[in-house]
Design a protein around this motif. Structure first.
Motif, PDB file in Angstrom:
ATOM      1  N   GLN A 142       6.421  -3.149   2.549  1.00 23.78           N
ATOM      2  CA  GLN A 142       6.571  -1.868   1.866  1.00 23.78           C
ATOM      3  C   GLN A 142       5.440  -1.628   0.875  1.00 23.78           C
ATOM      4  O   GLN A 142       4.930  -0.520   0.750  1.00 23.78           O
ATOM      5  CB  GLN A 142       7.921  -1.819   1.151  1.00 23.78           C
ATOM      6  CG  GLN A 142       9.107  -1.710   2.093  1.00 23.78           C
ATOM      7  CD  GLN A 142      10.430  -1.809   1.355  1.00 23.78           C
ATOM      8  OE1 GLN A 142      10.624  -2.693   0.510  1.00 23.78           O
ATOM      9  NE2 GLN A 142      11.350  -0.912   1.661  1.00 23.78           N
ATOM     10  N   ILE A 143       5.059  -2.687   0.165  1.00 21.89           N
ATOM     11  CA  ILE A 143       3.952  -2.576  -0.791  1.00 21.89           C
ATOM     12  C   ILE A 143       2.654  -2.237  -0.054  1.00 21.89           C
ATOM     13  O   ILE A 143       1.868  -1.397  -0.497  1.00 21.89           O
ATOM     14  CB  ILE A 143       3.803  -3.884  -1.585  1.00 21.89           C
ATOM     15  CG1 ILE A 143       5.044  -4.113  -2.457  1.00 21.89           C
ATOM     16  CG2 ILE A 143       2.548  -3.853  -2.456  1.00 21.89           C
ATOM     17  CD1 ILE A 143       5.071  -5.451  -3.153  1.00 21.89           C
ATOM     18  N   GLN A 144       2.455  -2.895   1.103  1.00 20.41           N
ATOM     19  CA  GLN A 144       1.252  -2.627   1.888  1.00 20.41           C
ATOM     20  C   GLN A 144       1.224  -1.185   2.374  1.00 20.41           C
ATOM     21  O   GLN A 144       0.183  -0.519   2.347  1.00 20.41           O
ATOM     22  CB  GLN A 144       1.199  -3.581   3.087  1.00 20.41           C
ATOM     23  CG  GLN A 144      -0.101  -3.509   3.879  1.00 20.41           C
ATOM     24  CD  GLN A 144      -0.132  -4.517   5.014  1.00 20.41           C
ATOM     25  OE1 GLN A 144       0.787  -4.579   5.827  1.00 20.41           O
ATOM     26  NE2 GLN A 144      -1.170  -5.328   5.070  1.00 20.41           N
ATOM     27  N   LEU A 145       2.385  -0.659   2.799  1.00 18.87           N
ATOM     28  CA  LEU A 145       2.461   0.717   3.265  1.00 18.87           C
ATOM     29  C   LEU A 145       2.158   1.694   2.137  1.00 18.87           C
ATOM     30  O   LEU A 145       1.432   2.669   2.320  1.00 18.87           O
ATOM     31  CB  LEU A 145       3.844   0.998   3.854  1.00 18.87           C
ATOM     32  CG  LEU A 145       4.104   2.448   4.292  1.00 18.87           C
ATOM     33  CD1 LEU A 145       3.105   2.861   5.367  1.00 18.87           C
ATOM     34  CD2 LEU A 145       5.531   2.622   4.777  1.00 18.87           C
ATOM     35  N   MET A 146       2.713   1.429   0.945  1.00 19.59           N
ATOM     36  CA  MET A 146       2.474   2.324  -0.193  1.00 19.59           C
ATOM     37  C   MET A 146       0.985   2.368  -0.538  1.00 19.59           C
ATOM     38  O   MET A 146       0.431   3.419  -0.856  1.00 19.59           O
ATOM     39  CB  MET A 146       3.279   1.852  -1.406  1.00 19.59           C
ATOM     40  CG  MET A 146       4.784   2.014  -1.283  1.00 19.59           C
ATOM     41  SD  MET A 146       5.304   3.732  -1.028  1.00 19.59           S
ATOM     42  CE  MET A 146       5.635   3.733   0.730  1.00 19.59           C
ATOM     43  N   LYS A 147       0.327   1.211  -0.468  1.00 20.18           N
ATOM     44  CA  LYS A 147      -1.100   1.165  -0.768  1.00 20.18           C
ATOM     45  C   LYS A 147      -1.905   1.917   0.283  1.00 20.18           C
ATOM     46  O   LYS A 147      -2.870   2.629  -0.028  1.00 20.18           O
ATOM     47  CB  LYS A 147      -1.573  -0.288  -0.862  1.00 20.18           C
ATOM     48  CG  LYS A 147      -1.065  -1.028  -2.100  1.00 20.18           C
ATOM     49  CD  LYS A 147      -1.608  -2.449  -2.154  1.00 20.18           C
ATOM     50  CE  LYS A 147      -1.154  -3.162  -3.424  1.00 20.18           C
ATOM     51  NZ  LYS A 147      -1.651  -4.553  -3.484  1.00 20.18           N
ATOM     52  N   LEU A 148      -1.531   1.771   1.561  1.00 16.12           N
ATOM     53  CA  LEU A 148      -2.248   2.454   2.631  1.00 16.12           C
ATOM     54  C   LEU A 148      -2.057   3.966   2.563  1.00 16.12           C
ATOM     55  O   LEU A 148      -2.953   4.731   2.915  1.00 16.12           O
ATOM     56  CB  LEU A 148      -1.781   1.931   3.992  1.00 16.12           C
ATOM     57  CG  LEU A 148      -2.316   0.559   4.417  1.00 16.12           C
ATOM     58  CD1 LEU A 148      -1.672   0.113   5.718  1.00 16.12           C
ATOM     59  CD2 LEU A 148      -3.825   0.576   4.558  1.00 16.12           C
ATOM     60  N   LEU A 149      -0.883   4.415   2.115  1.00 12.71           N
ATOM     61  CA  LEU A 149      -0.629   5.849   1.996  1.00 12.71           C
ATOM     62  C   LEU A 149      -1.566   6.505   1.005  1.00 12.71           C
ATOM     63  O   LEU A 149      -1.966   7.654   1.173  1.00 12.71           O
ATOM     64  CB  LEU A 149       0.823   6.091   1.568  1.00 12.71           C
ATOM     65  CG  LEU A 149       1.866   6.202   2.677  1.00 12.71           C
ATOM     66  CD1 LEU A 149       3.244   6.395   2.083  1.00 12.71           C
ATOM     67  CD2 LEU A 149       1.536   7.337   3.629  1.00 12.71           C
ATOM     68  N   GLN A 150      -1.920   5.777  -0.053  1.00 20.31           N
ATOM     69  CA  GLN A 150      -2.786   6.330  -1.083  1.00 20.31           C
ATOM     70  C   GLN A 150      -4.246   6.355  -0.665  1.00 20.31           C
ATOM     71  O   GLN A 150      -5.054   7.049  -1.263  1.00 20.31           O
ATOM     72  CB  GLN A 150      -2.639   5.517  -2.378  1.00 20.31           C
ATOM     73  CG  GLN A 150      -1.274   5.663  -3.024  1.00 20.31           C
ATOM     74  CD  GLN A 150      -1.131   4.810  -4.266  1.00 20.31           C
ATOM     75  OE1 GLN A 150      -0.276   3.962  -4.362  1.00 20.31           O
ATOM     76  NE2 GLN A 150      -1.975   5.041  -5.239  1.00 20.31           N
ATOM     77  N   VAL A 151      -4.579   5.591   0.383  1.00 17.43           N
ATOM     78  CA  VAL A 151      -5.979   5.499   0.817  1.00 17.43           C
ATOM     79  C   VAL A 151      -6.365   6.762   1.584  1.00 17.43           C
ATOM     80  O   VAL A 151      -5.730   7.103   2.580  1.00 17.43           O
ATOM     81  CB  VAL A 151      -6.187   4.259   1.706  1.00 17.43           C
ATOM     82  CG1 VAL A 151      -7.591   4.234   2.277  1.00 17.43           C
ATOM     83  CG2 VAL A 151      -5.917   2.989   0.917  1.00 17.43           C
ATOM     84  N   PRO A 152      -7.413   7.486   1.143  1.00 11.40           N
ATOM     85  CA  PRO A 152      -7.872   8.660   1.887  1.00 11.40           C
ATOM     86  C   PRO A 152      -8.601   8.249   3.157  1.00 11.40           C
ATOM     87  O   PRO A 152      -8.991   7.090   3.326  1.00 11.40           O
ATOM     88  CB  PRO A 152      -8.815   9.357   0.900  1.00 11.40           C
ATOM     89  CG  PRO A 152      -9.299   8.270   0.000  1.00 11.40           C
ATOM     90  CD  PRO A 152      -8.168   7.290  -0.104  1.00 11.40           C
ATOM     91  N   THR A 153      -8.786   9.209   4.044  1.00 12.98           N
ATOM     92  CA  THR A 153      -9.430   8.929   5.329  1.00 12.98           C
ATOM     93  C   THR A 153     -10.820   8.329   5.158  1.00 12.98           C
ATOM     94  O   THR A 153     -11.228   7.452   5.921  1.00 12.98           O
ATOM     95  CB  THR A 153      -9.540  10.230   6.150  1.00 12.98           C
ATOM     96  OG1 THR A 153      -8.223  10.759   6.329  1.00 12.98           O
ATOM     97  CG2 THR A 153     -10.161   9.980   7.502  1.00 12.98           C
TER      98      THR A 153
END
Length: 494
Positions: A19-30
């Protein structure tokens, strides 16, 4: 003392590593996602892209750790170990991770293999040092001048006190100098290009640029006098005082002001900045109007072709077929399982990221359908994070992460998703409208005003109220500031 034993129940909420990894990836722009995937590929050899699959397969065919048992018996160890269950890692089926592919075959793929040319630029500091080399300075003076150039900021200003530069030279480089010597070198650097570099403040920067134009006419001389004697009056647009003080006609004052506003307040601001990532916006979504039907697509860089390395799967299959399991094999298998698990987690996080992005953007697109059809900002409906969270069954914080860092490209321009969120304002008829709509009308009123007699906040409030919007003067002032529009007096022009 007496000992007692009790039972206590607590309810705790903890986020899993996935879940932590997903939250971090969501914040990453393209623009940054590709780099993040490269980092994961470098750290985890069990993860690969479709392009690397064939290459790695050949490598594992030549180097197979589990093909022969004699290699592991060479160290004299004959102890056997319990068999490790790896059935879920070697079985193949419809959901095989190796077949994972996120790109949509209905849309043409972007050719990521083509070579993209990069513009070679000379930075501001390099440009200053090149011009410094043209001066006839001794080694002592050259080091002082280099220190001065090193203290110029990104706009080309020397905002550091000369006394502080003198101290730096003495304590850090053991160079003894005086404020006067530094001041003389500053004057020479102020003659460099672009005009205005080395200035201590805006007034000096503008004067340096005007001094280069001396001889072009009386209006340049008047402009220099305005900045020297009436700088405060000029920035506050008290033009009447300037006109009386210098005895200028309306035409002369207008020409002087035109000369000043054409000057560059940031002489180094545009040098060597063209290569910066911040100068470009890479959209995460694309919305097309196909004969009245909106079509949403995700940038292909958000959907990479990731899979589990077949070479690592083959190593586990060889281990599973073998009859003798020694310590070295067991340790290797545990390592491989760990890497495959990490790769699966990352692939799943990328898939969830894609699903979350599309789900959120699709909800926004349907909510603001009229805007995406017409491009008219007055068609934007009031929309808050909670509205989209309810439609997507996502947490408000998740929607916020997507809205704050993602962009969508439409036929009318590229917008940050945050642009579509706004509070509501009630009209005289009781209808709720978006504050974005009110800001658009406010912006149009200011744009269409007479620049000789700009509209005050009070007058803007009256005009909005005449259009049916219940709004207070302080709210108009707040919206005007959010639009980066100065007060009426500072918008005045001759």
């Amino acid at each position: 003392m007496s000992l007692s034993q009790g039972l206590q129940q607590k309810l705790l909420q903890k986020l899993s590593p996935q879940q932590i990894q997903l939250m971090k990836l969501l914040q990453v722009p393209t623009a940054v996602l590709e780099e993040r995937i490269k980092e994961e590929l470098e750290e985890n050899p069990a993860l690969e892209t479709g392009e690397d699959a064939d290459k790695e397969k050949d490598e594992f065919e030549t180097e197979d750790e589990f093909k022969t048992e004699d290699e592991f018996d060479a160290d004299g160890s004959e102890e056997e170990y319990d068999h490790i269950d790896i059935s879920e890692y070697v079985q193949e089926g419809d959901d095989d991770i190796a077949d994972y592919k996120l790109r949509d075959d209905n849309y043409p793929e972007v050719d990521d293999t083509k070579i993209i040319p990069h513009k070679v630029e000379t930075g501001f500091n390099e440009l200053m040092l090149e011009q410094l080399g043209m001066l006839n300075l001794n080694e002592h003076q050259n080091k002082i001048a280099e220190q001065i150039i090193g203290n110029l900021d990104d706009d080309g200003y020397l905002r550091r006190d000369i006394g502080a530069i003198t101290d730096d030279l003495a304590f850090r480089q053991n160079i003894q100098t005086t404020n006067e010597e530094i001041g003389e070198l500053v004057l020479q650097i102020q003659q460099f290009d672009p005009p205005g570099v080395g200035a201590r403040n805006l007034q000096e920067c503008l004067l340096l640029q005007l001094e280069r134009k001396l001889g072009e006419g009386r209006h340049i001389e008047f402009a220099i006098k305005v900045l020297q004697k009436y700088f405060d009056e000029f920035i506050k647009k008290h033009y009447e005082k300037i006109q009386r003080g210098l005895n200028l006609s309306d035409e002369q004052l207008k020409e002087v002001i035109n000369q000043i506003i054409k000057l560059n307040p940031k002489p180094a601001g545009n040098i060597g900045n063209g290569h910066k990532v911040e100068s470009y916006i890479i959209p995460d979504f694309f919305i097309l109007n196909n004969v009245g039907k909106l079509e949403l697509t995700l940038n292909s860089k958000n959907a990479p072709d990731l899979r589990i390395s077949e070479g690592y799967r083959d190593m586990l299959k060889d281990y599973d077929r073998g009859s003798k399991k020694d310590k070295r094999q067991k340790e290797a298998v545990l390592f491989i399982k760990q890497k495959i698990d990490a790769a699966k987690w990352f692939i799943d996080a990328i898939k969830q990221r894609q699903h979350t992005l599309l789900s959120t953007m699709n909800a926004i697109m349907n909510y603001q359908y009229d805007f995406f059809i017409t491009g008219d900002e007055t068609e934007l409906r009031p929309m808050i994070l909670k509205d989209i969270a309810e439609k997507t069954n996502l947490d408000i914080s998740t929607v916020s992460r997507v809205a704050n860092s993602k962009f969508v490209q439409t036929e009318f321009g590229t917008y940050r998703l945050k642009f579509f969120f706004s509070e509501s304002l009630q009209t005289d008829s009781g209808e709720e409208v978006s504050t974005r709509e009110v800001k658009k009308i406010l912006s149009d009123l200011i744009e269409g005003e007479s620049k000789k007699h700009p509209l005050s906040d009070e007058r803007l409030t009256e005009l909005l109220q005449e259009k049916g919007y219940n709004i207070a003067r302080r709210t108009v002032a707040k919206y005007r500031e959010q639009l980066n529009v100065p007060v009426a007096r500072l918008r005045k022009e001759l």
